[in-house]
Motif scaffolding. Sequence first.
Motif, short mmCIF file in Angstrom:
data_model
loop_
_atom_site.label_atom_id
_atom_site.label_comp_id
_atom_site.label_asym_id
_atom_site.label_seq_id
_atom_site.Cartn_x
_atom_site.Cartn_y
_atom_site.Cartn_z
N LEU A 92 64.04 15.84 -66.10
CA LEU A 92 65.48 16.01 -66.30
C LEU A 92 66.25 15.25 -65.22
CD1 LEU A 92 65.70 19.84 -67.07
CD2 LEU A 92 65.83 17.95 -68.71
N GLU A 93 67.50 14.91 -65.53
CA GLU A 93 68.37 14.23 -64.57
C GLU A 93 69.73 14.92 -64.57
OE1 GLU A 93 70.49 10.08 -65.00
OE2 GLU A 93 68.42 9.77 -64.37
N LEU A 94 70.28 15.15 -63.39
CA LEU A 94 71.57 15.83 -63.27
C LEU A 94 72.58 14.97 -62.54
CD1 LEU A 94 73.37 18.43 -63.39
CD2 LEU A 94 72.40 19.05 -61.17
N ASP A 95 73.76 14.86 -63.12
CA ASP A 95 74.91 14.22 -62.47
C ASP A 95 75.91 15.33 -62.19
OD1 ASP A 95 77.18 12.87 -61.69
OD2 ASP A 95 77.00 11.30 -63.22
N LYS A 96 75.87 15.87 -60.96
CA LYS A 96 76.70 17.03 -60.62
C LYS A 96 78.18 16.71 -60.74
CE LYS A 96 75.79 19.46 -56.99
NZ LYS A 96 75.43 19.85 -55.61
N ASP A 97 78.58 15.53 -60.31
CA ASP A 97 80.00 15.18 -60.32
C ASP A 97 80.57 15.09 -61.74
OD1 ASP A 97 79.99 15.03 -57.54
OD2 ASP A 97 79.41 12.91 -57.55
N ALA A 98 79.72 14.66 -62.69
CA ALA A 98 80.17 14.52 -64.07
C ALA A 98 79.81 15.74 -64.91
CB ALA A 98 79.57 13.27 -64.70
N TYR A 99 79.14 16.73 -64.28
CA TYR A 99 78.70 17.94 -65.00
C TYR A 99 77.84 17.57 -66.21
CZ TYR A 99 82.09 20.55 -62.18
OH TYR A 99 82.79 21.11 -61.14
N GLU A 102 85.06 20.34 -70.65
CA GLU A 102 86.13 20.18 -69.65
C GLU A 102 86.74 21.51 -69.25
OE1 GLU A 102 88.13 17.94 -67.03
OE2 GLU A 102 86.89 16.98 -68.58
N LYS A 103 87.01 22.38 -70.23
CA LYS A 103 87.69 23.64 -69.92
C LYS A 103 86.79 24.64 -69.19
CE LYS A 103 86.65 26.14 -74.22
NZ LYS A 103 87.26 26.88 -75.36
N SER A 104 85.49 24.35 -69.12
CA SER A 104 84.55 25.27 -68.48
C SER A 104 84.19 24.85 -67.05
CB SER A 104 83.26 25.36 -69.30
OG SER A 104 83.53 25.78 -70.63
N ARG A 105 84.73 23.75 -66.58
CA ARG A 105 84.33 23.21 -65.28
C ARG A 105 84.91 23.96 -64.08
NH1 ARG A 105 83.98 16.65 -66.51
NH2 ARG A 105 82.57 16.92 -68.31
N LYS A 106 85.77 24.93 -64.36
CA LYS A 106 86.31 25.74 -63.27
C LYS A 106 85.67 27.13 -63.22
CE LYS A 106 90.82 23.43 -63.11
NZ LYS A 106 92.30 23.61 -63.20
N VAL A 107 84.66 27.36 -64.08
CA VAL A 107 83.96 28.64 -64.07
C VAL A 107 83.20 28.78 -62.75
CG1 VAL A 107 82.21 30.07 -65.18
CG2 VAL A 107 83.77 28.68 -66.57
N ALA A 108 83.53 29.82 -61.98
CA ALA A 108 82.97 29.97 -60.63
C ALA A 108 81.45 30.07 -60.61
CB ALA A 108 83.59 31.21 -59.98
N SER A 109 80.89 30.85 -61.54
CA SER A 109 79.44 31.06 -61.52
C SER A 109 78.67 29.75 -61.77
CB SER A 109 79.04 32.09 -62.58
OG SER A 109 79.37 31.63 -63.89
N ARG A 126 75.66 30.53 -75.67
CA ARG A 126 76.21 31.33 -76.77
C ARG A 126 77.74 31.33 -76.75
NH1 ARG A 126 73.84 32.16 -81.14
NH2 ARG A 126 74.78 34.21 -81.48
N HIS A 127 78.33 31.22 -75.57
CA HIS A 127 79.78 31.23 -75.44
C HIS A 127 80.40 29.84 -75.60
CE1 HIS A 127 79.94 35.34 -73.15
NE2 HIS A 127 79.41 35.41 -74.36
N GLY A 128 79.57 28.84 -75.91
CA GLY A 128 80.09 27.52 -76.24
C GLY A 128 80.59 26.70 -75.08
N HIS A 129 79.97 26.85 -73.90
CA HIS A 129 80.42 26.11 -72.72
C HIS A 129 79.89 24.67 -72.68
CE1 HIS A 129 82.42 29.39 -70.55
NE2 HIS A 129 81.44 30.18 -70.95
N PHE A 130 78.93 24.32 -73.54
CA PHE A 130 78.29 23.01 -73.44
C PHE A 130 78.39 22.20 -74.73
CE2 PHE A 130 76.21 25.60 -70.24
CZ PHE A 130 76.15 24.75 -69.15
N THR A 131 78.25 20.88 -74.54
CA THR A 131 78.09 19.98 -75.69
C THR A 131 76.74 19.30 -75.54
OG1 THR A 131 79.12 18.08 -74.55
CG2 THR A 131 80.57 19.55 -75.84
N LEU A 132 76.13 18.96 -76.66
CA LEU A 132 74.87 18.22 -76.68
C LEU A 132 75.12 16.94 -77.45
CD1 LEU A 132 71.85 18.35 -75.89
CD2 LEU A 132 71.41 19.31 -78.16
N ASN A 133 75.00 15.84 -76.76
CA ASN A 133 75.29 14.52 -77.35
C ASN A 133 76.71 14.48 -77.93
OD1 ASN A 133 72.65 13.70 -76.75
ND2 ASN A 133 71.89 14.53 -78.70
#
Length: 208
Positions: free
Chosen positions: A173-180, A149-156, A121-128
Amino acid sequence: MARYTGPSCRLCRRENMELFLKGERCYTDKCAIKRRNYPPGQHGQGRSKVSAYGVQLREKQKVRRIYGILEKQFRSYFEKADRMKGVTGENLLSLLERRLDNIVYRSGFATSRIEARQLVRHGHFTLNGRKVNIPSIQVKVGDVLELREKSRKVASINESLEGVVRRGIPQWLELDKDAYKGMVKSLPVREDITMPIQEQLIVELYSK
């Protein structure tokens, strides 16, 4: 959109199981189920007979609360699942699993679906590649979820990703932690849903 704003632990106690609504707290001794393993309210510790209808109702309420959905929207999901080819109950669970907020949670970006919904809801993600803020968006095979990019420093979010090994990520599902980044490799099947859910009871309830 309307949502439940009451105490989360009360819901777990009412369903007599951990629904993992409060993230990391649910894995500690502070979990309400571990401390007071009986339904809330004045008569919570009393014995009561449950009818067949009551069992079906409790199952529906449990699934609704796991995914954080109110009754009107949940019934809409059921009606859509009923129109689809295949087993209605499994179709219902697949639709619920493919919600965007659930993808954020299951990919490890959040410790609970409630937290995932707020992040979306706070717009931290993009889809495609496009910014999204609607938790109920249905994802498809090949969709790519990425933390902005601007959300990658959010501690939680970073703390949640650190604990993803313990919680695990489903095979679809597949996760690339380094690329978020997270990607939908395939559609979820019944075996991917590990919560103790008896979806046939929900089908019976709505089919009356």
